[in-house]
Write a protein that holds these residues in place. Sequence first.
Motif, PDB file in Angstrom:
ATOM      1  N   MET A  85       0.834  -1.201   0.000  1.00 58.53           N
ATOM      2  CA  MET A  85       0.000   0.000   0.000  1.00 58.53           C
ATOM      3  C   MET A  85       0.868   1.250   0.000  1.00 58.53           C
ATOM      4  O   MET A  85       1.880   1.310   0.696  1.00 58.53           O
ATOM      5  CB  MET A  85      -0.890   0.022   1.245  1.00 58.53           C
ATOM      6  CG  MET A  85      -1.833  -1.152   1.370  1.00 58.53           C
ATOM      7  SD  MET A  85      -2.671  -1.216   2.986  1.00 58.53           S
ATOM      8  CE  MET A  85      -1.338  -1.790   4.053  1.00 58.53           C
ATOM      9  N   GLN A  86       0.459   2.222  -0.788  1.00 60.54           N
ATOM     10  CA  GLN A  86       1.069   3.544  -0.704  1.00 60.54           C
ATOM     11  C   GLN A  86       0.501   4.209   0.549  1.00 60.54           C
ATOM     12  O   GLN A  86      -0.702   4.194   0.765  1.00 60.54           O
ATOM     13  CB  GLN A  86       0.734   4.344  -1.956  1.00 60.54           C
ATOM     14  CG  GLN A  86       1.397   5.708  -2.030  1.00 60.54           C
ATOM     15  CD  GLN A  86       1.161   6.356  -3.389  1.00 60.54           C
ATOM     16  OE1 GLN A  86       1.682   5.931  -4.395  1.00 60.54           O
ATOM     17  NE2 GLN A  86       0.331   7.392  -3.406  1.00 60.54           N
ATOM     18  N   MET A  87       1.380   4.770   1.372  1.00 58.66           N
ATOM     19  CA  MET A  87       0.947   5.301   2.665  1.00 58.66           C
ATOM     20  C   MET A  87       1.438   6.743   2.816  1.00 58.66           C
ATOM     21  O   MET A  87       2.524   7.092   2.360  1.00 58.66           O
ATOM     22  CB  MET A  87       1.511   4.420   3.779  1.00 58.66           C
ATOM     23  CG  MET A  87       1.041   4.754   5.173  1.00 58.66           C
ATOM     24  SD  MET A  87      -0.757   4.645   5.437  1.00 58.66           S
ATOM     25  CE  MET A  87      -1.094   2.925   5.011  1.00 58.66           C
ATOM     26  N   ASP A  88       0.625   7.543   3.481  1.00 60.18           N
ATOM     27  CA  ASP A  88       0.916   8.963   3.679  1.00 60.18           C
ATOM     28  C   ASP A  88       1.342   9.222   5.121  1.00 60.18           C
ATOM     29  O   ASP A  88       0.933   8.505   6.042  1.00 60.18           O
ATOM     30  CB  ASP A  88      -0.336   9.781   3.347  1.00 60.18           C
ATOM     31  CG  ASP A  88      -0.107  11.263   3.457  1.00 60.18           C
ATOM     32  OD1 ASP A  88       0.497  11.824   2.526  1.00 60.18           O
ATOM     33  OD2 ASP A  88      -0.534  11.864   4.458  1.00 60.18           O
ATOM     34  N   MET A  89       2.129  10.277   5.325  1.00 60.88           N
ATOM     35  CA  MET A  89       2.583  10.618   6.673  1.00 60.88           C
ATOM     36  C   MET A  89       1.432  10.908   7.621  1.00 60.88           C
ATOM     37  O   MET A  89       1.536  10.682   8.826  1.00 60.88           O
ATOM     38  CB  MET A  89       3.509  11.846   6.624  1.00 60.88           C
ATOM     39  CG  MET A  89       4.930  11.531   6.196  1.00 60.88           C
ATOM     40  SD  MET A  89       6.044  12.921   6.515  1.00 60.88           S
ATOM     41  CE  MET A  89       6.187  12.847   8.302  1.00 60.88           C
ATOM     42  N   TRP A 116       5.961   3.038   1.012  1.00 61.17           N
ATOM     43  CA  TRP A 116       5.403   1.742   0.681  1.00 61.17           C
ATOM     44  C   TRP A 116       5.381   0.912   1.957  1.00 61.17           C
ATOM     45  O   TRP A 116       6.354   0.883   2.709  1.00 61.17           O
ATOM     46  CB  TRP A 116       6.249   1.008  -0.369  1.00 61.17           C
ATOM     47  CG  TRP A 116       6.198   1.595  -1.739  1.00 61.17           C
ATOM     48  CD1 TRP A 116       7.261   2.041  -2.483  1.00 61.17           C
ATOM     49  CD2 TRP A 116       5.036   1.786  -2.557  1.00 61.17           C
ATOM     50  NE1 TRP A 116       6.836   2.515  -3.701  1.00 61.17           N
ATOM     51  CE2 TRP A 116       5.473   2.359  -3.770  1.00 61.17           C
ATOM     52  CE3 TRP A 116       3.676   1.527  -2.376  1.00 61.17           C
ATOM     53  CZ2 TRP A 116       4.593   2.683  -4.813  1.00 61.17           C
ATOM     54  CZ3 TRP A 116       2.802   1.852  -3.407  1.00 61.17           C
ATOM     55  CH2 TRP A 116       3.255   2.420  -4.604  1.00 61.17           C
ATOM     56  N   VAL A 117       4.270   0.266   2.212  1.00 58.56           N
ATOM     57  CA  VAL A 117       4.136  -0.614   3.372  1.00 58.56           C
ATOM     58  C   VAL A 117       3.524  -1.933   2.906  1.00 58.56           C
ATOM     59  O   VAL A 117       2.915  -2.010   1.834  1.00 58.56           O
ATOM     60  CB  VAL A 117       3.253   0.010   4.473  1.00 58.56           C
ATOM     61  CG1 VAL A 117       3.849   1.314   4.988  1.00 58.56           C
ATOM     62  CG2 VAL A 117       1.821   0.236   3.967  1.00 58.56           C
ATOM     63  N   ILE A 118       3.686  -2.967   3.722  1.00 64.19           N
ATOM     64  CA  ILE A 118       3.094  -4.278   3.448  1.00 64.19           C
ATOM     65  C   ILE A 118       2.092  -4.577   4.546  1.00 64.19           C
ATOM     66  O   ILE A 118       2.361  -4.367   5.731  1.00 64.19           O
ATOM     67  CB  ILE A 118       4.177  -5.377   3.393  1.00 64.19           C
ATOM     68  CG1 ILE A 118       5.154  -5.094   2.243  1.00 64.19           C
ATOM     69  CG2 ILE A 118       3.541  -6.760   3.220  1.00 64.19           C
ATOM     70  CD1 ILE A 118       6.327  -6.061   2.184  1.00 64.19           C
ATOM     71  N   SER A 119       0.923  -5.060   4.155  1.00 68.99           N
ATOM     72  CA  SER A 119      -0.112  -5.341   5.149  1.00 68.99           C
ATOM     73  C   SER A 119       0.232  -6.575   5.963  1.00 68.99           C
ATOM     74  O   SER A 119       0.875  -7.510   5.478  1.00 68.99           O
ATOM     75  CB  SER A 119      -1.464  -5.531   4.465  1.00 68.99           C
ATOM     76  OG  SER A 119      -1.456  -6.696   3.662  1.00 68.99           O
ATOM     77  N   LYS A 120      -0.221  -6.588   7.198  1.00 66.77           N
ATOM     78  CA  LYS A 120       0.009  -7.718   8.095  1.00 66.77           C
ATOM     79  C   LYS A 120      -0.643  -8.994   7.563  1.00 66.77           C
ATOM     80  O   LYS A 120      -0.207 -10.105   7.873  1.00 66.77           O
ATOM     81  CB  LYS A 120      -0.557  -7.370   9.479  1.00 66.77           C
ATOM     82  CG  LYS A 120      -0.105  -8.272  10.614  1.00 66.77           C
ATOM     83  CD  LYS A 120       1.337  -7.979  10.992  1.00 66.77           C
ATOM     84  CE  LYS A 120       1.739  -8.685  12.284  1.00 66.77           C
ATOM     85  NZ  LYS A 120       1.102  -8.079  13.467  1.00 66.77           N
ATOM     86  N   SER A 124      -0.861  -9.875   4.367  1.00 68.30           N
ATOM     87  CA  SER A 124      -0.350 -10.285   3.062  1.00 68.30           C
ATOM     88  C   SER A 124      -0.037 -11.779   3.056  1.00 68.30           C
ATOM     89  O   SER A 124       0.611 -12.298   3.977  1.00 68.30           O
ATOM     90  CB  SER A 124       0.926  -9.497   2.710  1.00 68.30           C
ATOM     91  OG  SER A 124       1.526 -10.016   1.540  1.00 68.30           O
ATOM     92  N   LYS A 125      -0.479 -12.479   2.021  1.00 70.03           N
ATOM     93  CA  LYS A 125      -0.205 -13.914   1.903  1.00 70.03           C
ATOM     94  C   LYS A 125       1.214 -14.185   1.428  1.00 70.03           C
ATOM     95  O   LYS A 125       1.706 -15.311   1.539  1.00 70.03           O
ATOM     96  CB  LYS A 125      -1.213 -14.562   0.957  1.00 70.03           C
ATOM     97  CG  LYS A 125      -2.644 -14.537   1.480  1.00 70.03           C
ATOM     98  CD  LYS A 125      -3.608 -15.195   0.495  1.00 70.03           C
ATOM     99  CE  LYS A 125      -5.031 -15.191   1.034  1.00 70.03           C
ATOM    100  NZ  LYS A 125      -5.991 -15.798   0.078  1.00 70.03           N
ATOM    101  N   ASN A 126       1.867 -13.160   0.876  1.00 72.88           N
ATOM    102  CA  ASN A 126       3.230 -13.344   0.409  1.00 72.88           C
ATOM    103  C   ASN A 126       4.054 -12.086   0.678  1.00 72.88           C
ATOM    104  O   ASN A 126       4.385 -11.329  -0.233  1.00 72.88           O
ATOM    105  CB  ASN A 126       3.259 -13.676  -1.087  1.00 72.88           C
ATOM    106  CG  ASN A 126       4.587 -14.293  -1.499  1.00 72.88           C
ATOM    107  OD1 ASN A 126       5.602 -14.090  -0.831  1.00 72.88           O
ATOM    108  ND2 ASN A 126       4.588 -15.043  -2.584  1.00 72.88           N
ATOM    109  N   PRO A 127       4.394 -11.848   1.940  1.00 77.22           N
ATOM    110  CA  PRO A 127       5.147 -10.645   2.274  1.00 77.22           C
ATOM    111  C   PRO A 127       6.527 -10.598   1.616  1.00 77.22           C
ATOM    112  O   PRO A 127       7.028  -9.519   1.316  1.00 77.22           O
ATOM    113  CB  PRO A 127       5.246 -10.696   3.796  1.00 77.22           C
ATOM    114  CG  PRO A 127       5.024 -12.116   4.153  1.00 77.22           C
ATOM    115  CD  PRO A 127       4.073 -12.654   3.132  1.00 77.22           C
ATOM    116  N   GLU A 128       7.138 -11.757   1.394  1.00 77.16           N
ATOM    117  CA  GLU A 128       8.460 -11.750   0.759  1.00 77.16           C
ATOM    118  C   GLU A 128       8.374 -11.266  -0.685  1.00 77.16           C
ATOM    119  O   GLU A 128       9.198 -10.466  -1.134  1.00 77.16           O
ATOM    120  CB  GLU A 128       9.087 -13.144   0.802  1.00 77.16           C
ATOM    121  CG  GLU A 128      10.504 -13.161   0.215  1.00 77.16           C
ATOM    122  CD  GLU A 128      11.199 -14.489   0.392  1.00 77.16           C
ATOM    123  OE1 GLU A 128      12.388 -14.578   0.018  1.00 77.16           O
ATOM    124  OE2 GLU A 128      10.567 -15.440   0.887  1.00 77.16           O
TER     125      GLU A 128
END
Length: 436
Positions: free
Chosen positions: A93-97, A316-320, A322-326
């Motif tokens: 996900m694109q994330m904002d401050m 850029w962040v990865i959701s908790k 996510s089925k494939n964080p790698e």
Amino acid sequence: MKAMQKALALVAAGATVMSMAACGGSNDSSAASNKLTISWWGNQQRNDRTKQVNDMFSAANDGVSVDGQFSEFSDYWQKLSTNAAGKSLPDVMQMDMGYIQQYVDNGLLYDLSDFVKNGTIDLSDVDPNVAAAGQFDGKTYAVVNATNAPALIYDKTLLDGAGITVPDTMTVDDFISISKQVYEKTGVKTNIRYYEASEYMEYLLRADGKTLLEKGKLGVDSASDLEPYFQMYEQGIKEGWHLAPEVFADLKISSVEQDPLVYGTAADRMSWCTFKYSSQFGAYQKAATNGHELAMAAWPSDDVKKSNYVKPSQYWVISKTSKNPELAAKWINFYTNDVDANKILLTDRGLPISTKVLSAIKSDLSDADLAGLDFMENVVTPNSSTINPPSPAGSSEINSKVLPQIEESLCYGKIDAAAAAQQFFDEANDALAKAK
């Protein structure tokens, strides 16, 4: 406004769902699919360029498909929060401050620390201060996707024709004086970030060594600290050089193409400037269909060096969940370090954070991109200070509801600057306290 309030509630609901899910599942990559979902907001240019990068990543990774999910900024956060409540957040996900702290606090993001340590996300060519901007409570939850800075984007052709010069840095009085001159000579008015977020108020406070939004409360002791910000609107409306609020009634505030700087033909419905960020300069120059040349200066302040800062454009962040964080981490690394991908992206989100990538793409930059690079290197860097921490919980309500409604009442003449400052002080403190 109601949509944004609903979105904030859904973030909290999503946190509850996440907490329950954490008890009974994991992100074991062995069970992961080869499909990634990537979400972002922006204009059509960003949408097109990011889609091309997604296609390149798929081509470079056999069997991997990327589902790009693009939204306008105003719709993005409600969609994301709805996904959080349904345990279906995108992988990346694109994330904002203004939002990231809430997602960290609610346990919605994946800890990227191991991916950075083992080189899956390579930050070796990134300024340590930029890399550190993605760290919260000693863990890396985000990777900055580009850097930019506050930029007063203005119509240089218009001002040259009127014999008016805009300095790289200026005081608030200088800015007001220029606004008056532009109005008197051309009939074109000014827009001081009407109906947008509170960054400029914070910027002005930084000149006095003060912060605006802190956890649980405002960083100022009285409404009088906030009054100068509202006085600018009050003075501009009374003296005629600021755009009337009616102008914005049928405009999409978040749209570059509908910004009064580049939209419209009647002078009294147009602005000679817009308070944005350097990464948006190219999009504004492209939207200036009248052929006018645009330029940039620092936002006005009585101490620009203390007020100004280099900013993560987004993260850029990865959701908790996510089925494939790698695989998601590999996408972030591709976005960050692949030269060919960045020759497509260029400076759409800001300057690339990898020094090697930035050096490799310089020859591909447009005149507008080079102007942005020059602005960052020669105006911002020597005239800036350390950026404030990300906004705390409650700031989204302040930016989407409290401040816009007060600015509207002020510009319609329902309240004066002193009353506006007091109302903001009370309501913003209340929102931050409740969020804490």
